[in-house]
Write a protein that holds these residues in place. Sequence first.
Motif, mmCIF file in Angstrom:
data_model
loop_
_atom_site.group_PDB
_atom_site.id
_atom_site.type_symbol
_atom_site.label_atom_id
_atom_site.label_comp_id
_atom_site.label_asym_id
_atom_site.label_seq_id
_atom_site.Cartn_x
_atom_site.Cartn_y
_atom_site.Cartn_z
ATOM 1 N N THR A 1 0.779 -1.240 0.000
ATOM 2 C CA THR A 1 0.000 0.000 0.000
ATOM 3 C C THR A 1 0.813 1.293 0.000
ATOM 4 N N SER A 2 2.049 1.244 0.505
ATOM 5 C CA SER A 2 2.871 2.456 0.570
ATOM 6 C C SER A 2 4.296 2.078 0.949
ATOM 7 N N GLY A 3 5.190 3.032 0.871
ATOM 8 C CA GLY A 3 6.558 2.815 1.335
ATOM 9 C C GLY A 3 6.593 2.611 2.845
ATOM 10 N N SER A 4 5.735 3.340 3.546
ATOM 11 C CA SER A 4 5.657 3.187 5.010
ATOM 12 C C SER A 4 5.274 1.755 5.363
ATOM 13 N N ASP A 5 4.271 1.223 4.645
ATOM 14 C CA ASP A 5 3.835 -0.150 4.918
ATOM 15 C C ASP A 5 4.871 -1.171 4.454
ATOM 16 N N PHE B 1 18.245 11.209 10.301
ATOM 17 C CA PHE B 1 18.039 12.169 9.208
ATOM 18 C C PHE B 1 17.349 11.448 8.061
ATOM 19 N N THR B 2 16.011 11.348 8.165
ATOM 20 C CA THR B 2 15.211 10.629 7.178
ATOM 21 C C THR B 2 13.784 11.117 7.288
ATOM 22 N N PHE B 3 12.932 10.687 6.335
ATOM 23 C CA PHE B 3 11.509 10.963 6.482
ATOM 24 C C PHE B 3 10.989 10.192 7.700
ATOM 25 N N PHE B 4 10.012 10.755 8.356
ATOM 26 C CA PHE B 4 9.467 10.209 9.609
ATOM 27 C C PHE B 4 9.131 8.712 9.541
ATOM 28 N N ALA B 5 8.637 8.260 8.369
ATOM 29 C CA ALA B 5 8.111 6.887 8.251
ATOM 30 C C ALA B 5 9.131 5.811 8.608
ATOM 31 N N THR B 6 10.410 6.059 8.361
ATOM 32 C CA THR B 6 11.442 5.064 8.683
ATOM 33 C C THR B 6 11.385 4.707 10.164
ATOM 34 N N VAL B 7 11.301 5.733 10.975
ATOM 35 C CA VAL B 7 11.320 5.548 12.424
ATOM 36 C C VAL B 7 9.921 5.203 12.940
ATOM 37 N N GLU C 1 16.686 -2.186 3.719
ATOM 38 C CA GLU C 1 17.092 -0.939 3.058
ATOM 39 C C GLU C 1 15.848 -0.070 2.861
ATOM 40 N N ASP C 2 15.888 1.149 3.389
ATOM 41 C CA ASP C 2 14.818 2.092 3.056
ATOM 42 C C ASP C 2 15.233 2.775 1.752
ATOM 43 N N ALA C 3 14.696 2.218 0.651
ATOM 44 C CA ALA C 3 15.034 2.699 -0.690
ATOM 45 C C ALA C 3 13.884 3.531 -1.261
ATOM 46 N N PHE D 1 10.313 0.350 -0.937
ATOM 47 C CA PHE D 1 10.200 1.382 -1.978
ATOM 48 C C PHE D 1 8.827 2.041 -1.887
ATOM 49 N N SER D 2 8.808 3.344 -2.180
ATOM 50 C CA SER D 2 7.555 4.099 -2.170
ATOM 51 C C SER D 2 7.235 4.569 -3.579
ATOM 52 N N PHE D 3 5.955 4.542 -3.907
ATOM 53 C CA PHE D 3 5.499 5.109 -5.182
ATOM 54 C C PHE D 3 4.659 6.366 -4.954
ATOM 55 N N PHE D 4 4.895 7.033 -3.836
ATOM 56 C CA PHE D 4 4.293 8.353 -3.589
ATOM 57 C C PHE D 4 4.608 9.219 -4.818
ATOM 58 N N PRO D 5 3.665 10.045 -5.255
ATOM 59 C CA PRO D 5 3.859 10.752 -6.537
ATOM 60 C C PRO D 5 5.173 11.520 -6.696
ATOM 61 N N SER D 6 5.756 12.029 -5.631
ATOM 62 C CA SER D 6 6.981 12.830 -5.782
ATOM 63 C C SER D 6 8.264 12.001 -5.849
ATOM 64 N N LYS D 7 8.158 10.683 -5.718
ATOM 65 C CA LYS D 7 9.352 9.837 -5.846
ATOM 66 C C LYS D 7 9.691 9.710 -7.341
ATOM 67 N N ASN D 8 10.876 9.196 -7.675
ATOM 68 C CA ASN D 8 11.241 9.110 -9.104
ATOM 69 C C ASN D 8 10.244 8.266 -9.896
ATOM 70 N N ASP E 1 -1.223 6.464 -3.365
ATOM 71 C CA ASP E 1 -0.196 5.810 -2.553
ATOM 72 C C ASP E 1 0.060 4.404 -3.064
ATOM 73 N N GLY E 2 1.304 3.973 -2.940
ATOM 74 C CA GLY E 2 1.681 2.608 -3.310
ATOM 75 C C GLY E 2 3.107 2.357 -2.899
ATOM 76 N N GLY E 3 3.496 1.076 -2.888
ATOM 77 C CA GLY E 3 4.868 0.735 -2.527
ATOM 78 C C GLY E 3 5.180 -0.690 -2.918
HETATM 79 C C1 PLP Z 1 8.571 8.559 1.053
HETATM 80 C C2 PLP Z 1 9.371 7.865 2.093
HETATM 81 C C3 PLP Z 1 8.839 6.871 2.924
HETATM 82 C C4 PLP Z 1 7.366 6.553 2.986
HETATM 83 O O1 PLP Z 1 6.773 6.270 1.796
HETATM 84 P P1 PLP Z 1 5.172 6.453 1.634
HETATM 85 O O2 PLP Z 1 4.901 5.761 0.356
HETATM 86 O O3 PLP Z 1 4.919 7.911 1.586
HETATM 87 O O4 PLP Z 1 4.538 5.798 2.786
HETATM 88 C C5 PLP Z 1 9.677 6.203 3.794
HETATM 89 N N1 PLP Z 1 10.987 6.505 3.870
HETATM 90 C C6 PLP Z 1 11.535 7.476 3.107
HETATM 91 C C7 PLP Z 1 12.994 7.744 3.233
HETATM 92 C C8 PLP Z 1 10.745 8.188 2.212
HETATM 93 O O5 PLP Z 1 11.298 9.161 1.489
#
Ligand code: PLP
Length: 374
Positions: free
Chosen positions: A58-62, A84-90, A156-158, A180-187, A193-195
């Motif tokens: 469902t997402s990179g977070s998941d 030093f990362t997006f909140f979701a890692t932690v 790996e948080d890729a 991996f995240s497929f949030f729209p702003s990723k490459n 949302d997707g991952g």
């Molecule tokens: C975007 C991102 C996530 C979370 O991905 P979502 O798809 O938004 O849940 C986790 N870790 C890092 C480093 C990210 O940049």
Amino acid sequence: MQVPLLDLRAQYAPLKEQILAAISEICDSQRFILGPKVEELEAQLKQYCSSVGAVGVTSGSDALIIALMAEGIKAGDEVITTPFTFFATVGAIVRVGAKPVFADIDPATFNIDPARIAEKITPRTKAIIPVHLFGQAADMDPIMALAKKHDLIVIEDACQAIGAEYKGRRVGSIGDYGAFSFFPSKNLGCFGDGGVVTCNSEEREKKLKIFRNHGQSNTYIHDYVGGNFRLDALQAAVLSIKLKELDKWSAARQKNGAEYDEMFKAVGLGDVIVTPQKAAYGVRHIYNQYSIRVLNGKRDALKAYLSENGIGCAIYYPLSLHLQNCFAELGGKAGDYPVCEQTTREILALPIYGECPREQREFVVATIAKFFGK
Ligand SMILES: *Cc1c(COP(=O)(O)O)cnc(C)c1O
């Protein structure tokens, strides 16, 4: 001139017909959950990421959470990661009940410093989550050596780094798992949302698929408590089409990054701006962000000046995670991770997306030079 930080419309326009046709086909079939489109994408992603397994979620977070769940990481366990990362890692570590333990970053790459990881390993440590920040791989060899020595899982948080490479190896194929995240702003972004979570064995892939569907091993037979982490067919169909263009888009970002490097050099701002450093260990950097350091305490003033001049820019990230209110009970205090904390005061991301015209990027550099009186 208006320079947005990101504008996805130019990327969408040439693919519009193809994507709408694929969406229409799924609407006609009325099959939205998992199914052949998701399987097709998973097969493509395994190949693209050089991984044994790939499970759409469902997402990179998941993707991070499901990997931790599949390894049975729980209360009482410690997981080492970067502050030093997006909140979701932690957030993922805390959500499975485990304790995040931070290791400071390398000032050149912004990625976790393996030497600082070694100091944090205890008998309770179960996993390490390195993050390939901004599209550049973390230093994986020493991380994998530590994991082997102490019998730790590596996730790996890729999420910002699809297609990035470390010494010729694709991220997500080096550790036990890749998120991996497929949030729209990723490459590679989907239309919501997707991952995907990659893994290094068929056994792990099988388990991830069970966890993705409420831990169900057979119809209404549950071996674990998983969750609903299923990627849907509409997102998978969009991603399958976009994946074919990804290398072209990442190459355009690399070109834009190299041009910025030259422009900054030409304008002579070396005493106040540090442009992104390529890691010495050998990487394919995919530039999800082009983040400069602004020295001498001028970052916030420069950001305000760029905004006044119609230039989109952003701070990833303004507060080290050990200082977040929600982690207060972990006892983090200012000064604990000095390299990270200094970086949060200096970092600034500039427009780097592939279709951003050269004259707009020239305007960005000229405006920064003007701010510094050059
Ligand atoms: C975007 C991102 C996530 C979370 O991905 P979502 O798809 O938004 O849940 C986790 N870790 C890092 C480093 C990210 O940049």
